[in-house]
Scaffold this motif. Structure first.
Motif, PDB file in Angstrom:
ATOM      1  N   GLY A 285       0.816  -1.196   0.000  1.00 37.70           N
ATOM      2  CA  GLY A 285       0.000   0.000   0.000  1.00 37.70           C
ATOM      3  C   GLY A 285       0.854   1.251   0.000  1.00 37.70           C
ATOM      4  O   GLY A 285       2.085   1.189   0.097  1.00 37.70           O
ATOM      5  N   ASN A 286       0.198   2.399  -0.123  1.00 45.59           N
ATOM      6  CA  ASN A 286       0.873   3.695  -0.125  1.00 45.59           C
ATOM      7  C   ASN A 286       0.289   4.561   0.986  1.00 45.59           C
ATOM      8  O   ASN A 286      -0.916   4.504   1.269  1.00 45.59           O
ATOM      9  N   ALA A 287       1.154   5.342   1.601  1.00 45.24           N
ATOM     10  CA  ALA A 287       0.704   6.201   2.699  1.00 45.24           C
ATOM     11  C   ALA A 287       1.470   7.508   2.677  1.00 45.24           C
ATOM     12  O   ALA A 287       2.590   7.591   2.179  1.00 45.24           O
ATOM     13  N   LYS A 288       0.835   8.519   3.255  1.00 48.13           N
ATOM     14  CA  LYS A 288       1.467   9.819   3.427  1.00 48.13           C
ATOM     15  C   LYS A 288       1.054  10.347   4.789  1.00 48.13           C
ATOM     16  O   LYS A 288      -0.128  10.296   5.159  1.00 48.13           O
ATOM     17  N   GLY A 289       2.020  10.842   5.550  1.00 46.78           N
ATOM     18  CA  GLY A 289       1.700  11.390   6.859  1.00 46.78           C
ATOM     19  C   GLY A 289       2.946  11.717   7.639  1.00 46.78           C
ATOM     20  O   GLY A 289       4.062  11.407   7.220  1.00 46.78           O
ATOM     21  N   LYS A 290       2.761  12.345   8.783  1.00 51.13           N
ATOM     22  CA  LYS A 290       3.891  12.633   9.660  1.00 51.13           C
ATOM     23  C   LYS A 290       4.430  11.325  10.233  1.00 51.13           C
ATOM     24  O   LYS A 290       3.669  10.437  10.614  1.00 51.13           O
ATOM     25  N   LEU A 291       5.740  11.239  10.296  1.00 50.05           N
ATOM     26  CA  LEU A 291       6.391  10.068  10.865  1.00 50.05           C
ATOM     27  C   LEU A 291       6.607  10.288  12.355  1.00 50.05           C
ATOM     28  O   LEU A 291       7.191  11.293  12.762  1.00 50.05           O
ATOM     29  N   ILE A 292       6.141   9.354  13.166  1.00 52.51           N
ATOM     30  CA  ILE A 292       6.357   9.420  14.614  1.00 52.51           C
ATOM     31  C   ILE A 292       6.684   8.022  15.117  1.00 52.51           C
ATOM     32  O   ILE A 292       6.470   7.035  14.421  1.00 52.51           O
ATOM     33  N   GLY A 293       7.223   7.953  16.335  1.00 55.33           N
ATOM     34  CA  GLY A 293       7.456   6.636  16.903  1.00 55.33           C
ATOM     35  C   GLY A 293       8.755   6.551  17.664  1.00 55.33           C
ATOM     36  O   GLY A 293       9.261   7.527  18.210  1.00 55.33           O
ATOM     37  N   GLY A 294       9.305   5.329  17.686  1.00 56.52           N
ATOM     38  CA  GLY A 294      10.530   5.067  18.423  1.00 56.52           C
ATOM     39  C   GLY A 294      10.441   3.743  19.151  1.00 56.52           C
ATOM     40  O   GLY A 294       9.910   2.755  18.623  1.00 56.52           O
ATOM     41  N   ASN A 295      10.917   3.726  20.370  1.00 61.48           N
ATOM     42  CA  ASN A 295      10.998   2.503  21.155  1.00 61.48           C
ATOM     43  C   ASN A 295       9.623   2.089  21.685  1.00 61.48           C
ATOM     44  O   ASN A 295       8.937   2.871  22.345  1.00 61.48           O
ATOM     45  N   LEU A 296       9.225   0.863  21.403  1.00 68.44           N
ATOM     46  CA  LEU A 296       7.902   0.370  21.790  1.00 68.44           C
ATOM     47  C   LEU A 296       7.688   0.419  23.300  1.00 68.44           C
ATOM     48  O   LEU A 296       6.628   0.848  23.769  1.00 68.44           O
ATOM     49  N   SER A 297       8.668  -0.026  24.075  1.00 73.07           N
ATOM     50  CA  SER A 297       8.519  -0.037  25.535  1.00 73.07           C
ATOM     51  C   SER A 297       8.267   1.360  26.073  1.00 73.07           C
ATOM     52  O   SER A 297       7.423   1.559  26.959  1.00 73.07           O
ATOM     53  N   ILE A 298       8.998   2.339  25.542  1.00 75.61           N
ATOM     54  CA  ILE A 298       8.834   3.723  26.001  1.00 75.61           C
ATOM     55  C   ILE A 298       7.450   4.237  25.634  1.00 75.61           C
ATOM     56  O   ILE A 298       6.749   4.835  26.465  1.00 75.61           O
ATOM     57  N   ILE A 299       7.034   4.010  24.402  1.00 80.59           N
ATOM     58  CA  ILE A 299       5.735   4.508  23.944  1.00 80.59           C
ATOM     59  C   ILE A 299       4.608   3.892  24.760  1.00 80.59           C
ATOM     60  O   ILE A 299       3.663   4.582  25.164  1.00 80.59           O
TER      61      ILE A 299
END
Length: 343
Positions: free
Chosen positions: A211-225
């Protein structure tokens, strides 16, 4: 080597700490979900990068390869006194780490802040920080792992882009002998900080969802989130491209954290999902969990329609490339592989 050591005076530290008692975050966070994030100015030769340890301890000797390389790029480097300072596992006491990060956030001469390493400790000081000056004069905050606390808090509350990337403890001791992937990942930090285009391509994975997507990239370490849930650092994921990575976790705990994301609605309205490196602890013999990271994720997102990619080069591994959090990206996943590009 011309290196200026960053030494906060007692008066400066005391003044910074005094603001912690008087400043409080707004009762309601300003919603930046549908606004364009503010991108800090890109660096030019002669700009200064500050190095500080807002989490765990690191020695002065360990950061020298990073200092020398960044100076070879034409930047000045100011090394904070938390580097080499030790309070049990931390790079100094909470007061010391908070005061130094506050000073670097406020100092108009510092154009970017590189966290020396992750580990643990950023969450202990995040609510002590005053971001007023930082909001009016944004600068790049650089790091990953435990530094996900800063990425999430800054992006969610202030709508300012940050840089998820390797830190000082990941720079090779001998640049001339570094493996190509180390060179590429470290150079991606320079490319990001100087405004060069960032495009990453990865091979196809049988578990990918096209698929295709457009948007702001966010995230990082799963445990922290997962642990920031229901705090003022918690992220809003609607219409975002979410990337996740983790290390040294049991598969059952990764499954539990993905259930946290699903049950809290963080997986339901994504534009796209990027799964990076996941280094897991081995199951206990006779008590195996029975699912791989691919199966864990696929199970949680099967009812949604956005693109999903696996094995992206981000995380606690050598192929950990710089990613601009809060910046618009396009994500394309098809039979040939994955492409992620920053605008």
């Amino acid at each position: 080597m011309n290196r200026k050591y960053f030494i906060s005076s007692l008066a400066t530290a005391t003044a910074a700490l005094s603001t912690f008692d008087t400043w409080a975050a707004p009762a309601e966070k300003e919603n930046f979900s549908n606004r364009k994030h503010k991108v800090p100015p890109y660096l030019i030769p002669g700009d200064t990068i500050g190095i500080t340890s807002p989490a765990s301890y690191i020695s002065l000797a360990e950061i020298q390869p990073a200092v020398q390389l960044m100076e070879s790029w034409g930047f000045k480097v100011e090394v904070g006194t938390t580097v080499g300072k030790k309070d049990f596992t931390y790079g100094g006491t909470d007061d010391e780490r908070a005061a130094e990060l506050q000073t670097m956030l406020d100092d108009p001469n510092i154009k970017a802040i590189m966290c020396a390493r992750g580990g643990y400790g950023a969450v202990r000081i995040i609510d002590r920080l005053n971001f007023r000056a930082f909001k009016s004069r944004p600068k790049w905050v650089i790091g990953f792992s435990d530094i996900t606390v800063l990425h999430c808090h800054i992006n969610q509350n202030f709508g300012i882009a940050t840089l998820h990337s390797k830190m000082c403890n990941s720079f090779p001791d001998d640049w001339a002998k570094a493996e190509p992937v180390q060179v590429s990942t470290i150079l991606s930090i320079k490319q990001a900080l100087t405004g060069e285009s960032l495009t990453y391509a990865t091979p196809a994975c049988s578990y990918n969802r096209n698929g295709n997507a457009k948007g702001k990239l966010i995230g990082g370490n799963l445990s922290i989130i997962a642990n920031l849930a229901a705090t003022k650092s918690d992220i809003e994921t609607r219409n975002k491209i979410l990337f996740l990575e983790d290390t040294d976790e049991y598969l059952y705990n990764i499954d539990r954290m993905f259930w946290n994301l699903k049950r809290s609605g963080k997986l339901s309205n994504l534009a796209g999902l990027v799964i990076g490196g996941f280094k897991t602890k081995p199951d206990t013999t006779g008590d195996e969990f029975g699912k791989t990271i691919y199966q864990i994720v696929t199970e949680k997102v099967k009812e949604y329609n956005y693109p999903v990619c696996f094995d992206f080069p981000v995380g606690h591994q050598r192929n950990n490339f710089a990613l601009k959090c809060g910046v618009e990206h396009v994500l394309n996943v098809d039979g040939t592989g994955t492409m992620l590009k920053a605008f």
